[in-house]
Design an enzyme around this catalytic site. Structure first.
Site, mmCIF file in Angstrom:
data_model
loop_
_atom_site.group_PDB
_atom_site.id
_atom_site.type_symbol
_atom_site.label_atom_id
_atom_site.label_comp_id
_atom_site.label_asym_id
_atom_site.label_seq_id
_atom_site.Cartn_x
_atom_site.Cartn_y
_atom_site.Cartn_z
ATOM 1 N N ASP A 41 -2.530 9.717 20.611
ATOM 2 C CA ASP A 41 -3.043 9.875 19.260
ATOM 3 C C ASP A 41 -4.204 10.849 19.215
ATOM 4 O OD1 ASP A 41 -2.915 9.365 16.571
ATOM 5 O OD2 ASP A 41 -3.523 7.270 16.695
ATOM 6 N N LYS A 48 -10.447 8.270 17.986
ATOM 7 C CA LYS A 48 -9.757 9.565 18.050
ATOM 8 C C LYS A 48 -10.011 10.384 16.791
ATOM 9 C CE LYS A 48 -6.177 8.535 15.169
ATOM 10 N NZ LYS A 48 -5.583 9.327 14.068
ATOM 11 N N ALA A 90 2.187 10.990 8.875
ATOM 12 C CA ALA A 90 3.026 10.279 7.916
ATOM 13 C C ALA A 90 4.163 11.152 7.399
ATOM 14 C CB ALA A 90 2.166 9.787 6.756
ATOM 15 N N GLY A 133 -0.391 4.712 16.779
ATOM 16 C CA GLY A 133 0.243 5.689 17.659
ATOM 17 C C GLY A 133 0.166 7.094 17.102
ATOM 18 N N SER A 163 0.048 7.553 1.949
ATOM 19 C CA SER A 163 0.981 8.363 2.738
ATOM 20 C C SER A 163 1.615 7.552 3.866
ATOM 21 C CB SER A 163 0.259 9.589 3.306
ATOM 22 O OG SER A 163 -0.860 9.209 4.087
ATOM 23 N N GLY A 170 1.728 4.129 4.303
ATOM 24 C CA GLY A 170 2.533 3.024 3.803
ATOM 25 C C GLY A 170 3.880 3.498 3.311
ATOM 26 N N GLU A 215 -10.620 9.428 7.927
ATOM 27 C CA GLU A 215 -11.169 8.174 8.435
ATOM 28 C C GLU A 215 -12.290 8.412 9.439
ATOM 29 O OE1 GLU A 215 -10.829 5.183 7.498
ATOM 30 O OE2 GLU A 215 -9.184 5.415 6.089
ATOM 31 N N GLY A 260 0.832 -1.195 0.000
ATOM 32 C CA GLY A 260 0.000 0.000 0.000
ATOM 33 C C GLY A 260 0.864 1.240 0.000
#
Length: 356
Positions: free
Chosen positions: A261, A208, A157, A153, A18, A20, A297, A15
């Site tokens: 996080d 979060k 990225a 965590g 960003s 990955g 997300e 993947g």
């Protein structure tokens, strides 16, 4: 494609988004590493430009990092010894089931069924409200010796790809996974902590993002830093309460994948979830924000998280307010007023509800 020495730890990151890409860059500074991209054109650009211009523009990738768009080639890169290999899944929650099914089909044929696998996605599956570990175990149910876990965590990225300091947690009930992920990434600017609380780490990573959207909305409405602090604190209570219902440990939420996080995502300028909330609070429509290319997300998993919580009889008032604003047409200030109108409660530890 160059082959690493037979005894070396080999890492395949599947993947090329960003996160990955960032983890592949971090691993490549220590071990032979290959980054797999689904799109052949993207793999060619990565190889030619040594930069992920789509997701991490301006960040140079290590010269040793290799690239491929061929999944068989990426898995062959790992060699023939599962004790010296690691797979990092950089696919989103929506892609977890298909990728794990592919690995369950291909790895045994290569004699690599015991290769540790860690994923980085955060959220609940949209249609089923499953967490990533639940998706992974069902999709790979036919593969014996499955060793898997989650890597999470407080981390943006871009900063990881740039080699800036970061602390991460790898969680698994299999010590092979935590040892291998630590060996692959721990060192230099990267510090890795181990945990056995997979559910807790995943709930923290999912919730979060939703709380960060709420904090962005509050800031977009100019409600002040007091309001943001209250949302973060009560958001942590929501995460802990939800996690406990799913068998997680309460102390996990005081650590990197809970409080750490949450604070980063709710306050950091690089947070996509916070950015979506800011724009909602400023009056923009969700569909217009998403159409501009922003992905978050927290938006994707909010309804699934709320549905899972309701099935368990767990209250998530902030998550419920976010869903009302994002999907039910409720005005942001109306949702905030509803939160403020909730009855007074006692805060602190108690035998019946440790996070009330």
């Amino acid at each position: 494609m160059a082959r690493p020495p037979a005894h070396a730890l080999r890492v395949a990151v599947l993947g090329a988004g960003s996160w990955g890409t960032a983890l592949a860059a971090a691993a490549a500074r220590r071990h032979p590493t290959l980054l797999w991209a689904r799109d052949p054109a993207q793999a060619q650009r990565l190889e030619a430009e040594r930069e992920n211009t789509r997701y991490l523009p301006g960040v140079a990738l290590p010269a040793a990092l290799q690239f491929s768009a061929d999944l068989d080639q990426a898995l062959a890169f790992l060699g023939s010894d599962p004790d010296h290999a690691l797979i990092i899944l950089g696919v989103p929650v929506a892609g977890m089931s298909a990728m794990m099914a592919e690995l369950a089909r291909r790895l045994p044929a290569l004699g690599m069924a015991g290769t540790p696998i860690v994923w980085t996605c955060k959220g609940f599956e949209t249609d089923t409200a499953r967490l990533p570990h639940e998706i992974a175990r069902q999709a790979a149910a036919g593969m014996s010796g499955l060793a898997c876990g989650v890597l999470s965590g407080p981390s943006f990225a871009r900063e990881v790809a740039q080699g800036l300091p970061v602390a991460l947690t790898v969680a698994s009930d299999d010590a092979r996974v935590t040892r291998r992920a630590t060996a692959a990434l721990h060192g230099g600017a990267v510090r890795v902590y181990a945990s056995q609380d997979v559910a807790g780490v995943e709930v923290g990573g999912a919730l979060k993002n939703v709380i960060a959207v709420a904090c962005g909305i509050s800031d977009g409405l100019a409600l002040g830093t007091n309001a943001r602090a209250a949302l973060i604190t009560r958001g942590l209570a929501e995460m802990t309460r939800f996690g406990a219902a799913l068998g997680a440990r309460a102390d996990t939420f005081a650590g990197l994948t809970g409080l750490g996080d949450l604070v980063l995502t709710a306050t950091g300028d690089l947070s996509r979830n916070r950015r979506v909330g800011l724009e909602i609070g400023a009056g923009r429509k969700l569909e217009d924000i998403l159409a501009s290319g922003v992905t978050a997300e927290g938006v994707r998993c909010a309804r699934a998280a709320l549905a899972r919580a309701r099935s368990l009889g767990v209250e998530l008032p902030i998550t419920e307010a976010v869903c009302a604003v994002l999907f039910e047409g409720v005005a942001p200030m109306t949702a905030v007023s509803a939160l403020l109108a909730r009855e007074a409660r006692q805060e602190g530890l108690g035998p019946s509800d440790p996070t009330r």
